[in-house]
Write a protein that holds these residues in place. Sequence first.
Motif, PDB file in Angstrom:
ATOM      1  N   TYR A 198       0.831  -1.221   0.000  1.00 53.10           N
ATOM      2  CA  TYR A 198       0.000   0.000   0.000  1.00 53.10           C
ATOM      3  C   TYR A 198       0.859   1.263   0.000  1.00 53.10           C
ATOM      4  CZ  TYR A 198       0.831   0.989   4.965  1.00 53.10           C
ATOM      5  OH  TYR A 198       1.417   1.318   6.149  1.00 53.10           O
TER       6      TYR A 198
ATOM      7  N   GLU B 192      -5.573   5.397   4.260  1.00 52.94           N
ATOM      8  CA  GLU B 192      -6.788   4.573   4.212  1.00 52.94           C
ATOM      9  C   GLU B 192      -7.142   4.186   2.770  1.00 52.94           C
ATOM     10  OE1 GLU B 192     -11.444   4.835   5.650  1.00 52.94           O
ATOM     11  OE2 GLU B 192     -10.011   6.313   6.356  1.00 52.94           O
ATOM     12  N   ASP B 193      -7.051   5.168   1.877  1.00 47.01           N
ATOM     13  CA  ASP B 193      -7.356   4.883   0.469  1.00 47.01           C
ATOM     14  C   ASP B 193      -6.290   3.972  -0.142  1.00 47.01           C
ATOM     15  OD1 ASP B 193      -9.630   6.382   0.527  1.00 47.01           O
ATOM     16  OD2 ASP B 193      -8.724   8.191  -0.336  1.00 47.01           O
TER      17      ASP B 193
ATOM     18  N   ASP C  55      -7.005   0.487   0.971  1.00 49.30           N
ATOM     19  CA  ASP C  55      -8.167  -0.009   0.213  1.00 49.30           C
ATOM     20  C   ASP C  55      -7.768  -0.402  -1.211  1.00 49.30           C
ATOM     21  OD1 ASP C  55      -9.921   0.237   2.256  1.00 49.30           O
ATOM     22  OD2 ASP C  55     -10.845   2.111   1.566  1.00 49.30           O
TER      23      ASP C  55
ATOM     24  N   ARG D  26      -5.839  -3.611  -1.154  1.00 46.54           N
ATOM     25  CA  ARG D  26      -6.729  -4.768  -0.919  1.00 46.54           C
ATOM     26  C   ARG D  26      -7.470  -5.133  -2.205  1.00 46.54           C
ATOM     27  NH1 ARG D  26      -8.198  -3.044   4.607  1.00 46.54           N
ATOM     28  NH2 ARG D  26      -6.910  -4.321   5.989  1.00 46.54           N
TER      29      ARG D  26
END
Lengths: 217, 129
Positions: A102, A112-113, A116, A119
Amino acid sequence: MSQHMFDGIKKAVGKVLPMSLFSDGEPKRIGIYGPPNAGKSTLTNQIIKDWADDEDEDLVDTSELEHETQKAQRKSVTIERNDATVNLDVVDTPGVTTEVNYEDFMEDMDKEDAVDRSRGATEGVAEAMHWLREDVDGVIYVIDSTKDPFTQVNTMLVGIIESQDLPAVVLANKTDLDGSNVQRVESAFPQHDVVAGSAKSGENIGDLYDEIAEKFG
Amino acid sequence: MITMSETTPGVQVDVFSKARTDELTSMEKIRCILDSVKEGNVVVLSAGLSSDEESRLVEKTMSEINPDNFTGIEIKRPNRTPSQSGGFFSKFVGSDDGGNDITFVAPADKIEEVDAEDGELLSALLHGE
């Protein structure tokens, strides 16, 4: 007999018999594979614009950022070349990689983005690998011709494609960019038909359609 | 089995012989590899992986990536290119589908380079801590 069983038997038989024997007009599922940012989604959009059965077919999202495509997306097209008509379900797949961090996205978004996105990328790659083993009839393999093709991901994916006996066409993409080296791509894939072109500018994409019609028709 | 303590600098290398991996199913093999790699070790498979096993390894790896402690793997087969199934390093390689190639699997960014010289000498350069 259920449709699922029929599809399974047809796929098994298709491993040992030419695909042209299945001349029932049912679309072939053609996966667009390659590493991240090779231009797979751009090629998908070019194919949609040129050949989509539905004029209102949505284009897929593209981005300079890796892992923009997080889920495989299937689009129906009918390609007509040289008196041949080929019905295809073209599947734009996420770029295949063996690692997703990430932190690689943190320059462009908050944590956070980025988490995401990573993932989503991992789920997409897992799905793409599964489809490659189980659910495609042929492959358009897209390579960024400005980059070194001798990578472990390319080695691995080509090995899988060959072990599955899948017909494949290699697109040496991005020939409109400085640094494009088609010869290097051809030397990396001498046993495959390599078409040089640009999905973005449309340069030489007609040759790719000829090859698709011949290989998958 | 040697296990490095957390304070020991260096990289642990687990070498799996063909005899060992032949005893395992594909999924058992993948589980062994991932368990070792997730501990930070480098795995060397003398008999390699088939293309099918390699794709399942990548699929399984993706499902286990965790932003906090596991970002994936790298797979190295010395001097292997997209088109090679043999060649001058054939002493290290086997079947056309990729099986029997000596294969390194490591945590992402752990291997600098793996090289086979004249099919006789295999060298691996690993990143230390």
